[in-house]
Scaffold this active site. Structure first.
Site, PDB file in Angstrom:
ATOM      1  N   ASP A  66      34.093  48.007  47.409  1.00  0.00           N
ATOM      2  CA  ASP A  66      34.745  48.593  48.664  1.00  0.00           C
ATOM      3  C   ASP A  66      33.701  49.588  49.338  1.00  0.00           C
ATOM      4  O   ASP A  66      33.199  50.359  48.638  1.00  0.00           O
ATOM      5  CB  ASP A  66      35.903  49.359  48.242  1.00  0.00           C
ATOM      6  CG  ASP A  66      36.582  49.955  49.491  1.00  0.00           C
ATOM      7  OD1 ASP A  66      36.510  49.496  50.765  1.00  0.00           O
ATOM      8  OD2 ASP A  66      37.572  50.738  49.570  1.00  0.00           O
TER       9      ASP A  66
ATOM     10  N   ASP B  88      34.195  44.981  54.883  1.00  0.00           N
ATOM     11  CA  ASP B  88      33.642  46.129  53.825  1.00  0.00           C
ATOM     12  C   ASP B  88      34.398  45.857  52.414  1.00  0.00           C
ATOM     13  O   ASP B  88      34.074  46.882  51.574  1.00  0.00           O
ATOM     14  CB  ASP B  88      33.735  47.354  54.555  1.00  0.00           C
ATOM     15  CG  ASP B  88      35.268  47.789  54.625  1.00  0.00           C
ATOM     16  OD1 ASP B  88      35.977  46.938  54.782  1.00  0.00           O
ATOM     17  OD2 ASP B  88      35.616  49.141  54.641  1.00  0.00           O
ATOM     18  N   GLU B  89      35.031  44.957  52.222  1.00  0.00           N
ATOM     19  CA  GLU B  89      35.703  44.933  50.936  1.00  0.00           C
ATOM     20  C   GLU B  89      35.806  43.502  50.511  1.00  0.00           C
ATOM     21  O   GLU B  89      35.835  42.436  51.108  1.00  0.00           O
ATOM     22  CB  GLU B  89      37.184  45.145  51.195  1.00  0.00           C
ATOM     23  CG  GLU B  89      37.921  45.456  49.824  1.00  0.00           C
ATOM     24  CD  GLU B  89      39.428  45.782  50.238  1.00  0.00           C
ATOM     25  OE1 GLU B  89      40.151  45.710  49.339  1.00  0.00           O
ATOM     26  OE2 GLU B  89      39.775  46.208  51.377  1.00  0.00           O
TER      27      GLU B  89
END
Length: 365
Positions: A9, A104-105
């Site tokens: 993350d 973003d993860e």
């Protein structure tokens, strides 16, 4: 075989990219989102801003009241996507089992590797070298615990939950940290005397189902540290929509219809572009979303008849009268000014039954 799952993350991703490119922003409260006075919300904020209570999805005007010195930048998704592509390619160096959750993860299954811990550290280092950005990494035997672990020592965190540590870790885990337990869910659990996963274990799924429905079974298993979900590499889009938040709450249905026509035109273009990439996809429903001035919302849907979604009839998709009808259904549910209006479609997924079995009647949710 015990799984080895890594959850990565990125730390306040959009804000961090901007701080990387503009070093003068590193030591100021920063948020990414719409400008004040536009009824917009924030995409994210850096950790300095978070100390003032500024959070993602917060109305920009309210964030500025919490933090008068807040610097707000409009999002630059092209730049964020470029950074994300570099990061995703790093994941693929170590495993072909990558489930991308967002820009973003991601979850990465490294069960075939001897040391997930070593892989996790190398991923962090590679991301920093390639992009200048920090990531928080969590490693555990399943997706649920890996996600918890990545958040455990944010920002720039690294935390491992080994198989023999699961039970001791999970017992004291606050239920508010379980993904899917929102503010209201947490309040209800506390009203039942449930603060930790150990407390949650005392409640069988059938009791939890009275308040949490299908999610009760997930809660029951999470409280035991159990999560059998696999890392899914094939992501399927289930819906596509466009929406607009008005500068002022609207009360005139005719005025709303004008905005609806603009949204419909934009959505039609997006759907056509999406179907160029995935021509096999079929549209099964159209819908209108309304958010009222008190932030409550309503979604009214209509299922297309089989020949329409089999052929992806854009005449039906672009038929504004169908959306007018759905808008009227939502407006009839609640006599309240409207702050947001959206239109969208839902796609037929591979998991669903034969299209012929779908209802031919309009429905409202």
């Amino acid at each position: 075989m015990v799984r080895k799952i890594i959850h990565v993350d990125m730390d306040c991703f959009y804000a961090q990219v901007e701080m990387r490119d503009r070093p003068e922003l590193k030591n100021v409260p920063l948020a990414i989102g719409g400008a004040p006075g536009t009824r917009s919300v924030l995409c994210t904020s850096n950790y300095i801003a978070r100390k003032f209570g500024v959070k993602s999805a917060m109305p920009t005007d309210y964030a500025v009241r919490l933090c008068p010195n807040l610097v707000i930048l409009p999002p630059n998704f092209r730049k964020y996507k470029k950074a994300s592509e570099i990061i995703q390619n790093i994941f693929l160096k170590y495993s072909h089992k990558v489930e991308t959750v967002s820009l973003d993860e991601a979850y990465i299954d490294v069960s075939d590797h001897i040391s997930a811990t070593d892989i996790g550290r190398m991923i962090k280092e590679d991301i920093l070298k390639a992009t200048g950005l920090t990531a928080s990494v969590g490693i555990a035997p399943n997706k649920f615990l890996a996600k918890i672990a990545s958040d455990w020592k944010k920002p720039n965190g690294f935390f491992v939950i080994k198989p023999h540590e699961v039970q001791s870790f999970i017992k004291e885990l606050p239920v508010k940290l379980i993904p899917g337990v929102g503010k209201k869910g947490h309040q209800h659990l506390e009203s039942l005397g449930i603060k930790t996963c150990e407390d949650l274990r005392r409640f069988p799924p059938e009791v939890l189902a009275l308040s949490f429905g299908k999610f009760s079974l997930d809660l029951f298993y999470y409280a035991q540290g159990i999560d059998d979900r696999e890392v899914c590499t094939d992501w399927e889009r289930k819906s596509l929509s466009v929406e607009n938040t008005f500068l002022k709450d609207m009360t005139n249905p005719e005025e709303m219809k004008l905005y609806l026509e603009e949204l419909l035109s934009e959505m039609k273009g997006r759907v056509e572009r999406h179907l160029e990439d995935e021509p096999h996809k079929k549209i099964k429903k159209i819908f209108v979303k309304v958010k009222y001035s008190d932030f409550k919302q309503s979604t009214s849907e209509e299922t297309l008849i089989p020949f329409e979604f089999e052929e992806n009839h854009f005449d039906k998709l672009a038929n504004v009268e169908s959306y007018y009808r759905l808008l009227n259904v939502s407006l009839a549910k609640k006599s309240s000014p409207v702050r947001l209006l959206g239109v969208g479609v839902r796609f037929l997924t591979g998991e669903e039954a034969d299209p012929i079995q779908l209802s031919l009647l309009p429905l409202c949710a």
